[in-house]
Every structure is written in C-alpha cells, then in structure tokens.
Design a protein around this motif. Structure first.
Motif, PDB file in Angstrom:
ATOM      1  N   TYR A   8       1.136  12.648   4.417  1.00 13.37           N
ATOM      2  CA  TYR A   8       0.400  11.901   4.314  1.00 13.37           C
ATOM      3  C   TYR A   8       1.225  10.167   4.028  1.00 13.37           C
ATOM      4  O   TYR A   8       1.728  10.040   3.208  1.00 13.37           O
ATOM      5  CB  TYR A   8      -0.883  11.454   3.428  1.00 13.37           C
ATOM      6  N   ALA A  63      -1.415   6.672   7.262  1.00 12.69           N
ATOM      7  CA  ALA A  63      -0.753   7.757   9.023  1.00 12.69           C
ATOM      8  C   ALA A  63      -1.299   9.188   7.901  1.00 12.69           C
ATOM      9  O   ALA A  63      -0.624   9.810   6.799  1.00 12.69           O
ATOM     10  CB  ALA A  63       0.427   7.223   9.026  1.00 12.69           C
ATOM     11  N   THR A  64      -1.388   9.796   9.286  1.00  9.38           N
ATOM     12  CA  THR A  64      -1.941  11.639   8.646  1.00  9.38           C
ATOM     13  C   THR A  64      -0.825  11.755   9.697  1.00  9.38           C
ATOM     14  O   THR A  64      -1.148  12.112  10.891  1.00  9.38           O
ATOM     15  CB  THR A  64      -3.024  11.944   8.367  1.00  9.38           C
ATOM     16  N   PHE A  65       0.027  13.516   9.203  1.00 11.58           N
ATOM     17  CA  PHE A  65       0.810  13.095  10.080  1.00 11.58           C
ATOM     18  C   PHE A  65       0.195  15.443  10.419  1.00 11.58           C
ATOM     19  O   PHE A  65       0.447  16.119   9.129  1.00 11.58           O
ATOM     20  CB  PHE A  65       1.882  13.615  10.022  1.00 11.58           C
ATOM     21  N   VAL A  81      -7.250  14.651  12.405  1.00 12.43           N
ATOM     22  CA  VAL A  81      -6.704  14.358  13.607  1.00 12.43           C
ATOM     23  C   VAL A  81      -7.534  14.071  14.868  1.00 12.43           C
ATOM     24  O   VAL A  81      -8.618  15.555  14.198  1.00 12.43           O
ATOM     25  CB  VAL A  81      -5.230  15.036  14.420  1.00 12.43           C
ATOM     26  N   LYS A 131      -3.218  15.575  19.056  1.00 15.47           N
ATOM     27  CA  LYS A 131      -3.180  14.615  18.381  1.00 15.47           C
ATOM     28  C   LYS A 131      -2.746  14.912  16.550  1.00 15.47           C
ATOM     29  O   LYS A 131      -3.327  15.544  16.028  1.00 15.47           O
ATOM     30  CB  LYS A 131      -3.854  13.135  18.053  1.00 15.47           C
ATOM     31  N   ASN A 132      -1.424  14.587  17.042  1.00 14.97           N
ATOM     32  CA  ASN A 132      -0.739  14.750  15.641  1.00 14.97           C
ATOM     33  C   ASN A 132      -0.429  14.251  14.488  1.00 14.97           C
ATOM     34  O   ASN A 132      -0.181  14.044  13.446  1.00 14.97           O
ATOM     35  CB  ASN A 132       1.000  15.043  16.003  1.00 14.97           C
ATOM     36  N   VAL A 133      -0.526  12.516  14.971  1.00 17.65           N
ATOM     37  CA  VAL A 133      -0.767  11.884  14.372  1.00 17.65           C
ATOM     38  C   VAL A 133      -2.043  11.042  14.098  1.00 17.65           C
ATOM     39  O   VAL A 133      -2.687  10.386  14.726  1.00 17.65           O
ATOM     40  CB  VAL A 133      -0.080  10.585  14.357  1.00 17.65           C
ATOM     41  N   LEU A 138      -4.133   7.231  12.295  1.00 18.42           N
ATOM     42  CA  LEU A 138      -3.836   6.056  12.005  1.00 18.42           C
ATOM     43  C   LEU A 138      -5.361   5.215  11.157  1.00 18.42           C
ATOM     44  O   LEU A 138      -6.102   5.500  11.707  1.00 18.42           O
ATOM     45  CB  LEU A 138      -2.968   5.146  13.524  1.00 18.42           C
TER      46      LEU A 138
END
Length: 378
Positions: A214, A241-243, A257, A273-275, A277
């Motif tokens: 995060y 942003a969550t990764f 995601v 998705k990897n990110v 927002l």
C-alpha cells in the motif's frame, strides 16, 4: 554706709536667680505647623533658644566564635555515586534520531501435565528507526518500523505470527514559530517480508511480498505539538495505490484489484490488474504518553475513505501498544491491532467446478500480542 554696701551684692544675686527661674524652660518647644509660613524666620529663631534631640540606639552585640584550624576530617557519608556515565559535549543539531531494536519471547513447557498441553515457543523481533528534522518553520519526519514474529509448537512446523514493514515520511511548513499547525505532504508505504498462509494450508499463499503493498500520497494540514508526542494529519486529497505483484493473487482479484477475465472453460482471457488506484480522504493520528513512571502508551490510527468507488465505506487501521519497562533493557509489551478494509474479502463460495460464485465479504481483523523481552536503544 557699710551696711548699704553689703546689701548691694545680695540684691544682685537675688535678681539674677529670679530672672533665671523666670526664663528657664523644662520641655521641648513646640514647632509651628507647616501652614505657618508667614512667621518671620528671625522672630522664630529668637523664640526658640534650645532644641533637645533624644535618640535611642541599641548597642551592637559582638558574638565571638572560635575557629578550629586543626580539624581536617572529611566525610563522604552523604556523597552519592553517579548512576549514569559522563556524557561528552555534543554539537547542537536540528536532527533528532531514534534507534530501537527489541526481541520478545514467550514459552510454555509441559512434562507429565495432567491437564494436557503442547510445548511451544514464540519470538517477535521489532525495530524502529526515526530521523526527524525541525528548524523554525520547516519540519521533516521520517520513520521505519518493522516486525516479524514466529511460533513453534510441538508436532507442528514453524508458523508466522506477525509480519510488517512500514515507512512514513511527512514534510511540514508553518507560517510562524508560535503556531502548531503545518501545511503538510505525507507519504506512507506498507508491505510484508514473507508469504502468508491460512494454516494448516502451506501450499497456497494468501499474501506475499508486495502482495499487497500500500502506498499513500497526499497533502493537507497537520497539528504537531512541540514535543512531537501528538500528531494529527488531515488530508482531503490522498491517492491510495494497492499493489498485487503476485499474478496468481491478482487473477483472483485479491485486495481489491481487478481480477482476471475467464472464458466458459475457466481459462484466463485477460490477466488481473496488478495496481488499483483510489482517491479519497485520509486522517491519521499518532499519540504517545507516559501513563506512569515505567508505563508508556503508544497509539496510531489511520482512517481512509474513497471518493469514487465506495465513498462512506471507511478503512480502519488502528494499533494500540502499552510498554512496561522493567529496567533499561527488559520490557514487556502488550499490543492490539485492528484492521477493517472493504477491499479484503473473506469466505469466498465456490461451486463444484471450483469456480468462485461469491467473492465473500469484508470482516473485522483483530490481533493481540503479549511478550516479554529485551530492547536496546542507541
């Protein structure tokens, strides 16, 4: 003639005595009041012939004390030794640093115990580093916190009990040196060290390094006390942003995601998705206080809500720790951690083919830790 001559001196003596008695005074003359300014000074001097001044003064007492010049005995009965070492002079600086490393232990052992139980041992390592700068209108705070804990029970493999990495940096500027309000920009990053599992399953990780991760970045205002023990930050505009860099977790849509698109046979048509927002409202609060001489309390709270996707659904991250200090190196820590995230779902429902038909629902996450260990501050 002779009788007349003899009486003449006698008459002179009687006349002189009568005159002296008549003109003599037996008291102090009364001075005229100040208002009698018109009295002639010459006439006043003629009227006042004698001024009597009476003054009583105490006699000075002389106290003679003897001095013993031969007593050379010296006593150290009231002299106390230094409890702390001598500190060398340090050049003043606007930087403040904190370096703290700790290790907590807990252990249970049973031998022929009728009530039953498993032998176990647990350890929790933690570290905290801070570099803070403050000069007049400008302030810059940086901190790094890490924790990692394991538990080993008889008949089981090692399990992870705690895992966290948190980096925070805040820049603040104020218009004058009296106010405690700052215009602030804040950045925060969270992740973990190793894979996480839902035990006893050790094959399928439910979290990994940077899955999730995060990152918060926003601007707002902060209220910071002079001793930095209380800090509240309010940001009406913060990007979150969550990764999720693990593709298997990203394909499942973990941690909010966008998940992968599947065909009718369950094959992946488009990867997840990897990110993810978000833009929302963030409030953080940090507070430290000394409850008693050897008992300290530390509180940290993050509250966030997204403007676009789910405004009003509040994500909560709250930690409360109480440190009981036995001495300089031995401490006892009692801590709780509460998390509620609308994007973290539990209890998914799948059909017979293994396809997820219900992603589950968010739940309140709670963790409690108690440990006794050592801490070193340098």
């Amino acid at each position: 003639m002779q009788r007349k001559f003899l009486n003449t001196p006698l008459l002179l003596i009687i006349f002189f005595l009568f005159t002296a008695i008549t003109n003599a005074q037996d008291s102090i003359p009364v001075f005229p009041e100040r208002d009698s300014i018109l009295i002639d000074s010459v006439a006043l001097q003629k009227k006042i012939d004698t001024i009597v001044i009476r003054r009583i003064q105490e006699r000075i007492k002389e106290n003679a004390e003897s001095v013993n010049l031969f007593n050379t005995n010296i006593s150290f009965k009231k002299t106390k030794p230094l409890n702390k070492g001598y500190k060398k002079f340090q050049v003043p600086t606007f930087w403040q640093s904190v370096n703290l490393i700790g290790l907590n232990f807990s252990q249970a052992a049973f031998i022929n115990w009728n009530a039953g139980g498993n032998n176990s041992i647990a350890a929790l390592a933690n570290a905290r580093f801070e570099r803070n700068y403050k000069f007049r209108y400008f302030q810059w705070e940086n901190s790094l916190e890490t924790r990692y804990g394991i538990n080993l029970q008889e008949g089981q493999k090692i399990r992870k009990t705690d895992d966290a990495i948190r980096v925070t940096s805040t820049v603040g500027y104020r218009r004058d040196t009296i106010s405690n309000w700052y215009y602030s920009v804040k950045a925060n990053f969270n992740t973990q060290f190793t894979d996480g599992f839902k035990y006893p399953d050790r094959e399928t990780p439910i979290s990994r390094v940077m899955s999730p991760g995060y990152f918060f970045l926003g601007a707002g205002t902060s209220f910071i006390t002079e001793d930095r023990k209380f800090n509240i930050y309010i940001s009406p505009l913060t990007q979150k942003a969550t990764f999720v860099f693990d593709q298997a977790l990203a394909d499942k849509g973990a941690f909010g995601v966008e998940k992968a698109v599947l065909d009718d046979d369950g094959n992946i048509v488009q990867k997840g998705k990897n990110v993810f927002l978000e833009v929302g409202f963030l409030v953080t609060n940090n507070w430290e206080t000394q409850l008693m001489e050897n008992i300290a309390l530390k509180h940290r709270l993050n509250v966030y809500t997204d403007y676009v996707r789910s405004f009003g659904n509040i994500d909560i991250d709250w930690e409360l720790n109480v440190n009981l200090k036995v001495n300089k190196y031995i401490v006892t820590n009692l801590g709780t951690h509460v998390i509620y995230d609308d994007d973290i779902l539990f209890d998914p429902i799948t059909n017979d083919a293994g396809v997820v038909i219900n992603e589950g629902r968010p739940k309140l996450q709670f963790k409690q830790l108690l440990g006794v260990g050592v801490a070193y501050n340098f």
